[in-house]
Write an enzyme that holds these catalytic residues in place. Structure first.
Site, PDB file in Angstrom:
ATOM      1  N   TYR A  88     -47.035 -49.143  13.551  1.00 46.88           N
ATOM      2  CA  TYR A  88     -47.659 -47.827  13.357  1.00 46.88           C
ATOM      3  C   TYR A  88     -47.912 -47.154  14.703  1.00 46.88           C
ATOM      4  O   TYR A  88     -47.520 -46.006  14.928  1.00 46.88           O
ATOM      5  CB  TYR A  88     -48.962 -47.989  12.568  1.00 46.88           C
ATOM      6  CG  TYR A  88     -49.829 -46.740  12.541  1.00 46.88           C
ATOM      7  CD1 TYR A  88     -49.426 -45.611  11.843  1.00 46.88           C
ATOM      8  CD2 TYR A  88     -51.048 -46.706  13.219  1.00 46.88           C
ATOM      9  CE1 TYR A  88     -50.226 -44.462  11.829  1.00 46.88           C
ATOM     10  CE2 TYR A  88     -51.848 -45.575  13.203  1.00 46.88           C
ATOM     11  CZ  TYR A  88     -51.430 -44.454  12.508  1.00 46.88           C
ATOM     12  OH  TYR A  88     -52.211 -43.322  12.491  1.00 46.88           O
TER      13      TYR A  88
HETATM   14  N1  LIG Z   1     -56.875 -43.700   8.513  1.00 49.66           N
HETATM   15  C1  LIG Z   1     -57.381 -43.572   9.718  1.00 49.66           C
HETATM   16  O1  LIG Z   1     -58.460 -44.088  10.039  1.00 49.66           O
HETATM   17  C2  LIG Z   1     -56.619 -42.761  10.749  1.00 49.66           C
HETATM   18  C3  LIG Z   1     -57.141 -42.670  12.030  1.00 49.66           C
HETATM   19  C4  LIG Z   1     -56.519 -41.842  12.966  1.00 49.66           C
HETATM   20  C5  LIG Z   1     -55.373 -41.132  12.600  1.00 49.66           C
HETATM   21  N2  LIG Z   1     -54.868 -41.239  11.350  1.00 49.66           N
HETATM   22  C6  LIG Z   1     -53.653 -40.432  11.013  1.00 49.66           C
HETATM   23  O2  LIG Z   1     -54.070 -39.328  10.229  1.00 49.66           O
HETATM   24  C7  LIG Z   1     -53.048 -39.078   9.255  1.00 49.66           C
HETATM   25  C8  LIG Z   1     -53.608 -38.257   8.119  1.00 49.66           C
HETATM   26  O3  LIG Z   1     -54.659 -38.980   7.498  1.00 49.66           O
HETATM   27  P1  LIG Z   1     -54.952 -38.791   5.934  1.00 49.66           P
HETATM   28  O4  LIG Z   1     -56.099 -39.652   5.616  1.00 49.66           O
HETATM   29  O5  LIG Z   1     -54.968 -37.337   5.618  1.00 49.66           O
HETATM   30  O6  LIG Z   1     -53.598 -39.438   5.325  1.00 49.66           O
HETATM   31  P2  LIG Z   1     -53.056 -39.417   3.835  1.00 49.66           P
HETATM   32  O7  LIG Z   1     -54.098 -38.983   2.886  1.00 49.66           O
HETATM   33  O8  LIG Z   1     -52.384 -40.758   3.625  1.00 49.66           O
HETATM   34  O9  LIG Z   1     -51.921 -38.282   3.864  1.00 49.66           O
HETATM   35  C9  LIG Z   1     -50.636 -38.496   4.346  1.00 49.66           C
HETATM   36  C10 LIG Z   1     -49.688 -37.638   3.518  1.00 49.66           C
HETATM   37  O10 LIG Z   1     -48.347 -37.764   4.056  1.00 49.66           O
HETATM   38  C11 LIG Z   1     -47.490 -37.583   2.954  1.00 49.66           C
HETATM   39  N3  LIG Z   1     -46.121 -38.064   3.134  1.00 49.66           N
HETATM   40  C12 LIG Z   1     -45.723 -39.349   3.302  1.00 49.66           C
HETATM   41  N4  LIG Z   1     -44.370 -39.395   3.335  1.00 49.66           N
HETATM   42  C13 LIG Z   1     -43.926 -38.128   3.155  1.00 49.66           C
HETATM   43  C14 LIG Z   1     -42.634 -37.536   3.094  1.00 49.66           C
HETATM   44  N5  LIG Z   1     -41.516 -38.265   3.183  1.00 49.66           N
HETATM   45  N6  LIG Z   1     -42.524 -36.207   2.892  1.00 49.66           N
HETATM   46  C15 LIG Z   1     -43.638 -35.451   2.750  1.00 49.66           C
HETATM   47  N7  LIG Z   1     -44.897 -35.946   2.817  1.00 49.66           N
HETATM   48  C16 LIG Z   1     -45.042 -37.273   3.009  1.00 49.66           C
HETATM   49  C17 LIG Z   1     -48.151 -38.349   1.822  1.00 49.66           C
HETATM   50  O11 LIG Z   1     -47.623 -37.886   0.616  1.00 49.66           O
HETATM   51  P3  LIG Z   1     -47.764 -38.738  -0.764  1.00 49.66           P
HETATM   52  O12 LIG Z   1     -49.125 -38.342  -1.279  1.00 49.66           O
HETATM   53  O13 LIG Z   1     -46.647 -38.212  -1.586  1.00 49.66           O
HETATM   54  O14 LIG Z   1     -47.651 -40.180  -0.391  1.00 49.66           O
HETATM   55  C18 LIG Z   1     -49.618 -38.033   2.040  1.00 49.66           C
HETATM   56  O15 LIG Z   1     -50.031 -36.950   1.239  1.00 49.66           O
HETATM   57  C19 LIG Z   1     -52.594 -40.488   8.879  1.00 49.66           C
HETATM   58  O16 LIG Z   1     -51.339 -40.494   8.295  1.00 49.66           O
HETATM   59  C20 LIG Z   1     -52.631 -41.204  10.207  1.00 49.66           C
HETATM   60  O17 LIG Z   1     -51.377 -41.112  10.878  1.00 49.66           O
HETATM   61  C21 LIG Z   1     -55.469 -42.040  10.419  1.00 49.66           C
END
Ligand SMILES: NC(=O)c1ccc[n+]([C@@H]2O[C@H](COP(=O)([O-])OP(=O)(O)OC[C@H]3O[C@@H](n4cnc5c(N)ncnc54)[C@H](OP(=O)(O)O)[C@@H]3O)[C@@H](O)[C@H]2O)c1
Length: 208
Positions: A123
């Site tokens: 990741y």
């Molecule tokens: N979790 C943490 O503590 C953390 C900390 C720092 C940074 N982050 C970053 O912040 C980002 C956003 O966080 P979040 O909580 O909003 O994530 P999330 O709810 O998992 O949202 C990610 C979105 O990306 C979409 N996606 C995945 N593959 C795709 C594709 N091929 N085409 C179009 N869309 C696609 C997913 O769609 P589906 O709904 O269809 O799967 C999902 O809606 C994370 O992905 C991560 O990189 C996370």
């Protein structure tokens, strides 16, 4: 402003789309599941069906946009392959979509390899490579590196900087910072870490 949010049905994505639409901006959210278009409409934005891994080019999903935000991610349940195709691959495709302003949702440890555990390495390698490609892209970029995301209500107050001690931040506050970044041209060319804190969001972003 006309903004396209990749990861439009994501937890940060939906929050940001709501803020953009509420502020009178055109807000489009890229989703891969057609069933998610209605949820995006519910926050006042337009859902655009766009599977970023399947499509060769994302230009058609971003026509006329002033800015793009990459808030997508393969998610914790996915393996290394999808870190390459989403966290890196889709982020790079979005850099090639013909929109000059690009805001990246990265992660606090992306720039700190000494913190990477083996399970998290694929990741972070993908996130770090995407950030590096963006910094070298010639685009008007801003890279936002939040700590651990929570669903606590936002406080509107944050800490920004580099080399911050590890911590967390509500997704509400990340979305507020992303909006402030989009509205602040002086944030172009900046990469910064983001945690909960004491500084009002607009002040924090104005003083990057
Ligand atoms: N979790 C943490 O503590 C953390 C900390 C720092 C940074 N982050 C970053 O912040 C980002 C956003 O966080 P979040 O909580 O909003 O994530 P999330 O709810 O998992 O949202 C990610 C979105 O990306 C979409 N996606 C995945 N593959 C795709 C594709 N091929 N085409 C179009 N869309 C696609 C997913 O769609 P589906 O709904 O269809 O799967 C999902 O809606 C994370 O992905 C991560 O990189 C996370």
């Amino acid at each position: 402003m006309d903004v396209v949010v990749a990861g439009g049905h994501g937890q940060i994505g939906l929050r940001l789309l709501r803020l953009l639409a509420g502020g009178g901006h055109r807000a489009r959210g890229l989703v891969r599941n057609p069933d998610h278009v209605a949820d995006v409409a519910e926050v006042g934005a337009e859902g655009v069906v766009c599977d970023m891994e399947a499509l060769e080019s994302l230009s058609g999903c971003c026509t006329g946009a002033d800015a793009v935000v990459f808030a997508a991610g393969a998610g914790p349940g996915s393996g290394p392959e999808r870190k390459r195709t989403v966290d890196l691959g889709a982020a790079v495709k979005l850099m090639e979509a013909g929109v000059s302003r690009y805001v990246m949702v990265s992660a606090i440890s992306a720039g700190r390899p000494e913190e990477w555990s083996e399970p998290m390495r694929p990741y972070y390698e993908a996130k770090a490579e995407a950030d590096r490609r963006l910094e070298e892209s010639g685009l008007d970029y801003t890279i936002v590196r939040p700590g651990s995301l929570t669903d606590d209500p936002g406080t509107g107050r944050v800490t920004v900087g580099t080399g911050l001690a590890y911590g967390d931040i509500p997704r509400d506050d990340v979305a507020a910072v992303l909006l402030a970044v989009l509205l602040t041209p002086a944030s172009i060319g900046k990469t910064f870490e983001l945690l909960s804190g004491d500084t009002p969001v607009d002040d924090a972003v104005a003083n990057l």
